[in-house]
Motif scaffolding. Structure first.
Motif, PDB file in Angstrom:
ATOM      1  N   ILE A 193       0.847  -1.188   0.000  1.00  0.00           N
ATOM      2  CA  ILE A 193       0.000   0.000   0.000  1.00  0.00           C
ATOM      3  C   ILE A 193       0.885   1.243   0.000  1.00  0.00           C
ATOM      4  O   ILE A 193       2.009   1.224   0.500  1.00  0.00           O
ATOM      5  CB  ILE A 193      -0.942   0.025   1.224  1.00  0.00           C
ATOM      6  CG1 ILE A 193      -0.141  -0.141   2.526  1.00  0.00           C
ATOM      7  CG2 ILE A 193      -2.007  -1.033   1.108  1.00  0.00           C
ATOM      8  CD1 ILE A 193      -0.993  -0.065   3.781  1.00  0.00           C
ATOM      9  N   SER A 195       0.348   4.018   1.645  1.00  0.00           N
ATOM     10  CA  SER A 195       0.399   4.641   2.969  1.00  0.00           C
ATOM     11  C   SER A 195      -0.564   3.888   3.888  1.00  0.00           C
ATOM     12  O   SER A 195      -1.351   3.053   3.432  1.00  0.00           O
ATOM     13  CB  SER A 195      -0.006   6.116   2.901  1.00  0.00           C
ATOM     14  OG  SER A 195      -1.379   6.226   2.553  1.00  0.00           O
ATOM     15  N   LYS A 197      -3.209   4.884   5.236  1.00  0.00           N
ATOM     16  CA  LYS A 197      -4.483   5.585   5.310  1.00  0.00           C
ATOM     17  C   LYS A 197      -5.625   4.571   5.344  1.00  0.00           C
ATOM     18  O   LYS A 197      -5.519   3.466   4.815  1.00  0.00           O
ATOM     19  CB  LYS A 197      -4.644   6.521   4.114  1.00  0.00           C
ATOM     20  CG  LYS A 197      -3.680   7.699   4.122  1.00  0.00           C
ATOM     21  CD  LYS A 197      -3.925   8.611   2.934  1.00  0.00           C
ATOM     22  CE  LYS A 197      -2.989   9.807   2.957  1.00  0.00           C
ATOM     23  NZ  LYS A 197      -3.172  10.689   1.774  1.00  0.00           N
ATOM     24  N   GLU A 199      -8.461   4.366   3.779  1.00  0.00           N
ATOM     25  CA  GLU A 199      -8.998   3.902   2.500  1.00  0.00           C
ATOM     26  C   GLU A 199      -8.078   2.906   1.815  1.00  0.00           C
ATOM     27  O   GLU A 199      -8.519   2.134   0.949  1.00  0.00           O
ATOM     28  CB  GLU A 199      -9.273   5.080   1.566  1.00  0.00           C
ATOM     29  CG  GLU A 199      -8.070   5.952   1.259  1.00  0.00           C
ATOM     30  CD  GLU A 199      -7.904   7.116   2.226  1.00  0.00           C
ATOM     31  OE1 GLU A 199      -7.274   8.112   1.840  1.00  0.00           O
ATOM     32  OE2 GLU A 199      -8.415   7.014   3.370  1.00  0.00           O
ATOM     33  N   GLU A 200      -6.797   2.892   2.165  1.00  0.00           N
ATOM     34  CA  GLU A 200      -5.862   1.915   1.604  1.00  0.00           C
ATOM     35  C   GLU A 200      -5.967   0.571   2.322  1.00  0.00           C
ATOM     36  O   GLU A 200      -5.720  -0.484   1.728  1.00  0.00           O
ATOM     37  CB  GLU A 200      -4.420   2.433   1.718  1.00  0.00           C
ATOM     38  CG  GLU A 200      -4.164   3.787   1.086  1.00  0.00           C
ATOM     39  CD  GLU A 200      -4.196   3.746  -0.427  1.00  0.00           C
ATOM     40  OE1 GLU A 200      -4.253   2.639  -0.988  1.00  0.00           O
ATOM     41  OE2 GLU A 200      -4.188   4.820  -1.049  1.00  0.00           O
TER      42      GLU A 200
END
Length: 561
Positions: A193, A195, A197, A199-200
């Protein structure tokens, strides 16, 4: 005797027995069409060079059969050859598995693997080692996904699974996020991924949920993205913060500003700085208990030593043991270098403030029974089962003592520490979970640390650096296939039994994957969304790229008639 054994091994090896590469015939065991039962006829014969561990190099002469009665005849290849070597490849499954195990379990470099295989009459290049390593991971990942229903069943038999999550990486993408069941210690899935975050992370957790169901609990660090993603994908599931990560975060907030100021003091004394740095590097392994900052504070210890030595030198530098002042010249020089530190009231105050904070922080370590002072468990700290209720009461008592301090109302760092305890308190203390199993009801205590993931990534990083020969992990993460950590599961006999599903070995298991699926999986596995296209990367690597690009805009346009 040793020479005789070596001579016997040489004379019974494939290169010695077969001066010329042997030619071996292969054809299907079928004699009739499975649809119309007509006799199969010969379609054609093809040959290719094959390299395997047990036979070395040989020429495979394969006879293909077909049915001339069926309107859309199927070509029937040799089942035996397809079990030895993948379609479209010259290296056998055993060579691919040898390379994969050598790369990712034994952490060998390409040159070492080439030499090992050359001794077994298999010759390949460094690029072929890299390709076979990736193909090994692709086959393993495919087999892992195929075994998901069986893994889910096996984990249910043990009461379920506890999801541990963590990610590793360096500055900049990608990061490798892995998930692991702490009960069976099986790696469940991996993803690269950009980051951490929310949503990731959510798609990754949804995939874990689809394959293995809802976990009994989740354990991870204090990352905001992970906290939010777990809440979205697993609502209502007990969600716990790792005690070690919590303590580390609290300790850094409490100690780091003052601790960082200690080495900064040495900037004014170049000679002392060089000496301090050298000593710190040489003594680094002996300072602390293997937990890292803020549990270990080597810079503070060294500052204490420097001030102590400076004070002692002032006492003994004038004592001439032989009556010769020249004998004490080294002591005078060292005392002169250390004198500013001995007289530095600011540094002395920093040390005093730090010592007060450390005393309080160490009390919290003791209350939480994790990374305790004097311990030597390192990342194994916290793995022993303990009564969570007593730990919770000890932390509550610690909180009461801190808020009762006379300086609490006016001291920001004490308030910040208590605010952190209050914020995460509900996610720190897990009661045992009672679950039904085929063998009756079972009480499972979630591990109170995520150190199982810390140890997993520590081994992963050590292996990556051993293969690459340098400390940087970024390039390795960019080029590796995300599911590479699944290789760790091959050390688990229970996992291997589920994966093989009755097959005798990995070679037979991998042979079930057809060539088209291999190609698609290889393409998908190597597609990293943040990878820059090669042509663009060449432009970006040009030192004068901005100038060249702007020059294109300044060129006059050529008008066409």
């Amino acid at each position: 005797m040793q020479q005789y054994l070596e001579k016997l091994a040489r004379e019974s090896s494939t290169p010695y027995l077969f001066a010329q590469r042997p030619c071996l015939p292969f054809r299907s065991t079928r004699s009739e069409c499975p649809d119309c039962h007509a006799s199969l006829r010969i379609s054609k014969t093809r040959t290719k060079t094959v390299h395997t561990l047990h036979l070395g190099s040989f020429t495979a002469q394969e006879t293909l059969l077909y049915c001339d009665h069926c309107p859309n005849p199927t070509s029937y290849a040799s089942e035996e050859l397809s079990r030895l070597v993948p379609a479209g490849s010259t290296f056998g499954y055993d060579v691919m598995i040898f390379v994969g195990q050598a790369l990712f379990r034994r952490h060998r470099r390409a040159e070492e693997i080439i030499q090992e295989l050359r001794a077994r009459n298999v010759r390949l290049s460094a690029s072929e080692v890299a390709y076979l390593g990736k193909r090994f991971v692709v086959h393993l990942a495919w087999a892992h996904r195929q075994s998901a229903p069986r893994l889910k069943k096996a984990m249910r038999a043990q009461g379920g699974y506890i999801l541990h999550l963590d990610a590793t990486g360096e500055a900049g993408p990608p990061m490798l996020m892995s998930s692991l069941d702490s009960i069976s210690e099986i790696v469940l899935g991996n993803v690269k991924i950009p980051s951490e975050k929310t949503e990731e992370i959510i798609p990754f957790l949804k995939e874990i949920k689809a394959r293995y169901g809802v976990p009994l609990a989740a354990v991870h660090d204090m990352g905001v993205g992970i906290l939010a993603a777990v809440k979205v994908v697993f609502p209502g599931v007990p969600d716990f913060i790792c005690h070690f990560h919590f303590l580390r975060d609290v300790g850094k907030d409490l100690l780091e500003p003052d601790y960082d100021a200690i080495p900064a003091q040495a900037d004014e004394f170049p000679l002392l700085s060089a000496y301090s740095l050298t000593q710190w590097m040489l003594e680094g392994k002996t300072q602390g208990e293997g937990y890292g900052f803020p549990f270990d504070r080597p810079q503070l210890e060294f500052a204490r030593r420097l001030q102590g030595v400076a004070q002692e030198l002032e006492v003994i530098k004038e004592i001439h043991l032989r009556g010769q002042w020249q004998d004490n010249v080294p002591l005078f020089k060292l005392a002169h270098a250390l004198k500013p530190l001995a007289a530095d009231a600011g540094l002395r105050r920093m040390i005093e403030v730090l010592e007060v904070k450390i005393q309080v922080f160490d009390q919290l370590r003791g209350a939480m029974r994790i990374a305790e002072v004097g311990g030597s468990a390192g990342l194994n700290s916290g793995s022993a089962p303990l009564a969570m209720g007593s730990i919770q009461k000890a932390v509550q008592e610690f909180r009461r003592r801190i808020t009762a301090r006379g300086d609490y109302p006016s001291t920001g760092h004490w308030k910040a520490m208590i605010a952190q305890i209050d914020k995460y308190g509900a996610k720190l203390f897990a009661d045992p979970i009672t679950v039904p199993t085929p063998h009756g009801r079972l009480r499972i205590q979630p591990q109170r640390t995520n150190n199982i993931m810390e140890r997993f990534f520590r081994d992963f990083r050590r292996g990556a650096r051993r293969k690459s020969g340098h400390n940087s992990l970024s390039k390795f993460l960019q080029s590796m296939i995300a599911d590479t950590p699944l290789v760790k599961n091959l050390e688990n006999p229970d996992y291997l039994q589920v994966l093989l599903n009755g097959q005798p070995n990995l070679e037979a298991c991998f042979a079930q994957m057809d060539i088209e699926t291999v190609r698609q999986e290889m393409q998908t596995a190597q597609n990293w969304s943040d990878r820059v296209p090669r042509k663009i990367q060449r432009l970006v690597n040009m030192p004068a790229f901005p100038t060249a690009l702007c020059g294109l805009f300044r060129k006059p346009l050529v008008k066409t008639p």
